[in-house]
Enzyme design. Structure first.
Site, PDB file in Angstrom:
ATOM      1  CE  LYS A   1      -4.376   1.040   0.316  1.00 57.37           C
ATOM      2  NZ  LYS A   1      -5.583   0.177  -0.244  1.00 57.37           N
TER       3      LYS A   1
HETATM    4  N1  GLU Z   1      -7.246  -0.033  -3.566  1.00 57.16           N
HETATM    5  C1  GLU Z   1      -7.814  -1.157  -3.906  1.00 57.16           C
HETATM    6  C2  GLU Z   1      -8.161  -1.993  -2.705  1.00 57.16           C
HETATM    7  O1  GLU Z   1      -7.728  -1.819  -1.454  1.00 57.16           O
HETATM    8  C3  GLU Z   1      -7.258  -1.717  -5.261  1.00 57.16           C
HETATM    9  C4  GLU Z   1      -5.951  -2.362  -5.198  1.00 57.16           C
HETATM   10  C5  GLU Z   1      -5.267  -2.726  -6.600  1.00 57.16           C
HETATM   11  O2  GLU Z   1      -6.128  -2.804  -7.351  1.00 57.16           O
HETATM   12  O3  GLU Z   1      -4.081  -2.824  -6.426  1.00 57.16           O
HETATM   13  O4  GLU Z   1      -7.949  -3.176  -2.806  1.00 57.16           O
END
Ligand code: GLU
Length: 414
Positions: free
Chosen positions: A104
């Site tokens: 993240k």
């Molecule tokens: N931000 C989204 C999540 O928390 C998508 C993450 C992604 O597609 O890599 O799942």
């Protein structure tokens, strides 16, 4: 007590680790992020002043594949929240069995206070700061709260400029005209609705006529509202960060979306009563979908939550203590690492399409998404029944086992 998302993520992990008697060394590997990068960088504002921002990119685990996870632009971003969400990404990818680890990123900023040009400069500088970690076979960012397809385009362009060639697979959630995937924008909501449909069959209730309250009116919340209405559900309440709307007879979602697009907020919408975000969570309804920020369902309000089914479209919306109370009361919680995995699943499809330079139709994307979500839901449900536990613990059992066994198969280096 203020919830710490990282403590909460570790508590959820510990519950599963205890239940599966996970060996101590493995527990320590999986409780802690593998790589953490903090970056502090200047951005020139439109008026000529320089402002210094802090951002993060944290890779929790890369045993099952490249790190994957979104980038959040929000004032509440800090190291612990990014650690927590990176860890959730590891479990999420493992729950739906796509070959990624978890990461993240985030920047401490309110993007609504920046001009478009400032946002672009911030994004490009943040991208070059984290470029020592990201890459199409290393770590692949995606949108999250406060970021969108345009931000992904700037990340892709910045990374490509430094690589001397175009690298579409370095991010997902890109605009369609530069290698994005059909269906990615709606994917999180579509995945959420797919598991709610599975749940309605498993629990023998009808989506048609079910009263739904949705917290958050961004990409995920608004698309959930629209799709659930298509399935005949009655969306009685929605909200954005400033507050919400309640109409016990049901809101006309297309109308609410058009109003929100026009005014920039839900405030003043005529066909409903104004409510606060806290009130929304406690409304009489059958299904509650938190689709905004974390730590919304806590010991402070859990006793007043009336929904029978909760679909966690947000990451970490329920604290571990409140989660226990809900399970004891028989509320069916579809946990974040399953419920909102549709986004990263279509991110995986986008990444595959980019690497192969072979693009699928929207129908193909949606069919594959529904297959993945349906299979994951059934596996988690089966495990929950076998182990007499809740859906979250069952999803963790499945995910942690997949990551732990991949770790042992690869072996501990050297
Ligand atoms: N931000 C989204 C999540 O928390 C998508 C993450 C992604 O597609 O890599 O799942």
């Amino acid at each position: 007590m203020v919830a710490n998302p990282y403590d909460d993520a570790r508590t959820m992990f510990d519950r599963a680790a205890d239940m599966m008697n996970l060996e101590q060394g493995m527990r320590e590997i999986l409780r802690t992020p593998q790589r953490e990068l903090t970056v502090t960088f200047p951005v020139k504002l439109d008026d000529g002043r320089i402002e210094v921002f802090t951002g993060f990119r944290i890779q929790h685990n890369i045993v099952r594949g490249p790190a994957k996870g979104g980038i959040r632009y929000h004032p509440s971003v800090d190291a612990d929240s990014i650690r927590a969400y990176a860890m959730l990404m590891t479990w999420k990818c493992a729950t739906v069995n796509i070959p990624f680890g978890g990461a993240k990123g985030g920047v401490i900023v309110n993007p609504k206070q920046l001009s478009r040009a400032e946002l672009e400069r911030l994004t490009r500088r943040y991208t070059s700061e984290i470029s020592i970690l990201i890459g199409p076979d290393r770590d692949i960012p995606a949108p999250d709260i406060g970021t969108d397809a345009q931000v992904m385009a700037w990340i892709m362009d910045t990374y490509s400029m430094h690589s001397d060639h175009t690298v579409p697979a370095v991010v997902t959630g890109k605009p369609l005209n530069i290698g994005g995937s059909h269906g990615r924008n709606e994917a999180t909501a579509r995945g959420m609705v797919a598991v709610l449909r599975e749940a309605s069959e498993a629990l023998s209730f009808q989506l048609g006529g079910a009263r739904v309250a949705i917290q958050g009116f961004g990409n995920v919340g608004a698309n959930c509202a629209r799709m659930l209405e298509e399935f005949g559900a009655v969306v009685v309440a929605v909200s954005d960060s400033a507050g919400g709307l309640y109409n016990p007879r049901g809101l006309q979602i297309a109308d609410v979306i058009a109003y929100h697009d026009r005014i920039g907020s839900l405030a003043g919408y005529p066909e409903a009563d104004p409510i606060t975000n806290a009130e929304l969570l406690e409304l009489p309804c059958d299904m509650l979908i938190p689709a905004a920020v974390g730590a919304q369902i806590t010991m402070d309000n859990v006793d007043r939550i009336k929904a029978r089914i909760i679909g966690e479209a947000a990451n970490g919306p329920t604290t571990p203590e409140a989660d226990r109370v809900l399970f004891d009361r028989g509320v069916f919680v579809i946990p974040d690492i399953l419920a909102n995995a549709g986004g990263v699943t279509v991110s995986y499809f986008e990444w595959v399409q980019g690497l192969q330079e072979f693009f699928w139709t929207e129908r193909e994307v949606n069919a594959q998404l529904e297959r993945v979500m349906g299979a994951a839901f059934q596996q988690v449900l089966r495990l929950a029944k076998e182990r007499h536990t809740d859906m979250r613990t069952a999803a963790y059992l499945l995910a942690v086992e997949r990551v732990a066994s991949a770790t042992m198969t690869r072996g501990i280096y050297p």
